[in-house]
Write a protein that holds these residues in place. Sequence first.
Motif, PDB file in Angstrom:
ATOM      1  N   GLY A 154       0.801  -1.213   0.000  1.00 58.83           N
ATOM      2  CA  GLY A 154       0.000   0.000   0.000  1.00 58.83           C
ATOM      3  C   GLY A 154       0.833   1.263   0.000  1.00 58.83           C
ATOM      4  N   SER A 155       1.965   1.208   0.687  1.00 57.30           N
ATOM      5  CA  SER A 155       2.868   2.363   0.745  1.00 57.30           C
ATOM      6  C   SER A 155       4.274   1.854   1.014  1.00 57.30           C
ATOM      7  N   ILE A 156       5.255   2.707   0.765  1.00 58.35           N
ATOM      8  CA  ILE A 156       6.648   2.323   0.983  1.00 58.35           C
ATOM      9  C   ILE A 156       7.395   3.445   1.684  1.00 58.35           C
ATOM     10  N   GLU A 157       8.540   3.091   2.261  1.00 55.55           N
ATOM     11  CA  GLU A 157       9.499   4.084   2.747  1.00 55.55           C
ATOM     12  C   GLU A 157      10.648   4.029   1.739  1.00 55.55           C
ATOM     13  N   PRO A 158      10.763   5.031   0.883  1.00 50.97           N
ATOM     14  CA  PRO A 158      11.676   4.945  -0.260  1.00 50.97           C
ATOM     15  C   PRO A 158      13.112   4.554   0.069  1.00 50.97           C
ATOM     16  N   GLN A 159      13.719   5.166   1.065  1.00 49.88           N
ATOM     17  CA  GLN A 159      15.121   4.848   1.348  1.00 49.88           C
ATOM     18  C   GLN A 159      15.282   3.410   1.813  1.00 49.88           C
ATOM     19  N   HIS A 160      14.311   2.915   2.575  1.00 54.65           N
ATOM     20  CA  HIS A 160      14.351   1.510   2.985  1.00 54.65           C
ATOM     21  C   HIS A 160      14.321   0.599   1.770  1.00 54.65           C
ATOM     22  N   GLU A 161      13.479   0.946   0.791  1.00 52.97           N
ATOM     23  CA  GLU A 161      13.387   0.131  -0.421  1.00 52.97           C
ATOM     24  C   GLU A 161      14.689   0.198  -1.228  1.00 52.97           C
ATOM     25  N   VAL A 162      15.303   1.355  -1.263  1.00 52.43           N
ATOM     26  CA  VAL A 162      16.596   1.478  -1.945  1.00 52.43           C
ATOM     27  C   VAL A 162      17.603   0.526  -1.317  1.00 52.43           C
ATOM     28  N   ASP A 163      17.735   0.592   0.003  1.00 52.69           N
ATOM     29  CA  ASP A 163      18.712  -0.241   0.706  1.00 52.69           C
ATOM     30  C   ASP A 163      18.420  -1.721   0.506  1.00 52.69           C
ATOM     31  N   LYS A 164      17.138  -2.100   0.608  1.00 51.34           N
ATOM     32  CA  LYS A 164      16.753  -3.507   0.486  1.00 51.34           C
ATOM     33  C   LYS A 164      17.068  -4.047  -0.908  1.00 51.34           C
ATOM     34  N   ARG A 165      16.784  -3.254  -1.924  1.00 50.72           N
ATOM     35  CA  ARG A 165      16.939  -3.726  -3.298  1.00 50.72           C
ATOM     36  C   ARG A 165      18.396  -3.678  -3.757  1.00 50.72           C
ATOM     37  N   VAL A 166      19.165  -2.747  -3.244  1.00 57.91           N
ATOM     38  CA  VAL A 166      20.605  -2.746  -3.515  1.00 57.91           C
ATOM     39  C   VAL A 166      21.243  -3.981  -2.870  1.00 57.91           C
ATOM     40  N   ASP A 167      20.859  -4.266  -1.633  1.00 62.86           N
ATOM     41  CA  ASP A 167      21.378  -5.454  -0.951  1.00 62.86           C
ATOM     42  C   ASP A 167      21.021  -6.722  -1.724  1.00 62.86           C
ATOM     43  N   PHE A 168      19.798  -6.769  -2.226  1.00 62.34           N
ATOM     44  CA  PHE A 168      19.356  -7.929  -3.002  1.00 62.34           C
ATOM     45  C   PHE A 168      20.244  -8.150  -4.218  1.00 62.34           C
ATOM     46  N   LEU A 169      20.477  -7.104  -4.990  1.00 59.33           N
ATOM     47  CA  LEU A 169      21.308  -7.220  -6.185  1.00 59.33           C
ATOM     48  C   LEU A 169      22.740  -7.614  -5.826  1.00 59.33           C
ATOM     49  N   CYS A 170      23.286  -6.979  -4.815  1.00 55.91           N
ATOM     50  CA  CYS A 170      24.648  -7.269  -4.378  1.00 55.91           C
ATOM     51  C   CYS A 170      24.778  -8.717  -3.923  1.00 55.91           C
ATOM     52  N   ASN A 171      23.859  -9.156  -3.071  1.00 58.27           N
ATOM     53  CA  ASN A 171      23.937 -10.507  -2.518  1.00 58.27           C
ATOM     54  C   ASN A 171      23.746 -11.569  -3.590  1.00 58.27           C
ATOM     55  N   VAL A 191      26.888  -2.953  -7.422  1.00 53.70           N
ATOM     56  CA  VAL A 191      28.236  -3.426  -7.776  1.00 53.70           C
ATOM     57  C   VAL A 191      29.292  -2.684  -6.960  1.00 53.70           C
ATOM     58  N   GLU A 192      29.034  -1.426  -6.634  1.00 51.74           N
ATOM     59  CA  GLU A 192      29.976  -0.694  -5.788  1.00 51.74           C
ATOM     60  C   GLU A 192      30.024  -1.315  -4.385  1.00 51.74           C
ATOM     61  N   LYS A 193      28.872  -1.732  -3.904  1.00 52.59           N
ATOM     62  CA  LYS A 193      28.832  -2.395  -2.595  1.00 52.59           C
ATOM     63  C   LYS A 193      29.551  -3.735  -2.662  1.00 52.59           C
ATOM     64  N   ALA A 194      29.367  -4.447  -3.777  1.00 49.33           N
ATOM     65  CA  ALA A 194      30.045  -5.733  -3.935  1.00 49.33           C
ATOM     66  C   ALA A 194      31.559  -5.549  -3.983  1.00 49.33           C
ATOM     67  N   ARG A 195      32.008  -4.483  -4.629  1.00 49.54           N
ATOM     68  CA  ARG A 195      33.451  -4.225  -4.689  1.00 49.54           C
ATOM     69  C   ARG A 195      34.016  -3.945  -3.295  1.00 49.54           C
ATOM     70  N   ASN A 196      33.218  -3.300  -2.462  1.00 44.44           N
ATOM     71  CA  ASN A 196      33.658  -3.042  -1.089  1.00 44.44           C
ATOM     72  C   ASN A 196      33.791  -4.330  -0.284  1.00 44.44           C
ATOM     73  N   LYS A 197      33.143  -5.387  -0.775  1.00 43.09           N
ATOM     74  CA  LYS A 197      33.220  -6.691  -0.111  1.00 43.09           C
ATOM     75  C   LYS A 197      34.288  -7.579  -0.750  1.00 43.09           C
ATOM     76  N   GLY A 198      35.062  -7.015  -1.677  1.00 43.47           N
ATOM     77  CA  GLY A 198      36.158  -7.762  -2.277  1.00 43.47           C
ATOM     78  C   GLY A 198      35.888  -8.332  -3.657  1.00 43.47           C
ATOM     79  N   SER A 199      34.699  -8.124  -4.196  1.00 51.05           N
ATOM     80  CA  SER A 199      34.380  -8.616  -5.528  1.00 51.05           C
ATOM     81  C   SER A 199      34.918  -7.650  -6.590  1.00 51.05           C
ATOM     82  N   ASP A 200      35.122  -8.171  -7.799  1.00 47.55           N
ATOM     83  CA  ASP A 200      35.529  -7.302  -8.905  1.00 47.55           C
ATOM     84  C   ASP A 200      34.321  -6.965  -9.785  1.00 47.55           C
TER      85      ASP A 200
END
Length: 274
Positions: free
Chosen positions: A19-36, A67-76
């Motif tokens: 019904g509604s979202i908190e935009p920054q929370h969704e950004v963080d969640k979806r970036v984490d999803f892609l990275c993981n 991908v920037e987050k993944a690079r911070n975790k040691g990925s290329d």
Amino acid sequence: MNNQATQQQLIQADLHAQGSIEPQHEVDKRVDFLCNQMLETGQHALVLGISGGVDSTVAGRLAQLAVEKARNKGSDARFYAMRLPYGEQKDEDDAQQALTFISPDEVLNVNVKPPSDALLASLEEGGLTFQDAAQRDFVLGNIKARQRMVAQYAVAGAKSGLVVGTDQAAEALMGFFTKYGDGACDLAPLTGLTKGQVREIGAALNAPASLVEKLPTADLESLKPQLADEVALGVTYAEIDAFLTGQQVSEQAYTTITRTYQRTDHKRQLPRTP
């Protein structure tokens, strides 16, 4: 609760709409999803076609952050943004503005006109006929969408990557995507979001307002360039979003949406088996 409200709730749950979202929370969640997903699958890249619309702009920026987050975790890891015009795109300036905002690691430009036209010509040489010019143009539009996905998977294969899709709840509801074209992907980070919620996330990411509020168009039909999605759908995104968030909509909108949802059910399913 009446039947209309019950049907809306069932569809809303099926498409994971909120019904509604908190935009920054969704950004963080979806970036984490892609990275993981990259890290868990051992892949080293994300690939996405950038059209200049809000969906690919938002998904593209999420991919770059991932991908920037993944690079911070040691990925290329690297993000490959692709421009996939059919000849000359009328809103190319918007696509370039989107790329500037996204700031991808790499940009690849692939013109899908030659392979799309060649395939249509081969089909006609092989005996395929059409009812009229409009049907031929519609089929060509789907060929364009599938050629774009062929190109993206070629890059993903060469770079050990995953293809990112832009499908969100509004398009999923209406089946407004090409099966095995823009509907094909490995990761769909915008799943469950209404069109308005994608815009909210775009604003939270500081995407250009002109792209966030841009009139959506799939722009697949050459005879109807820049045809607005809402014209093609016969219903507005405001009505689609209202339906997805449990609000009351007009009888005309309800009928159009539910009939289209039922008619396009095959697009949202895996291949059927005996």
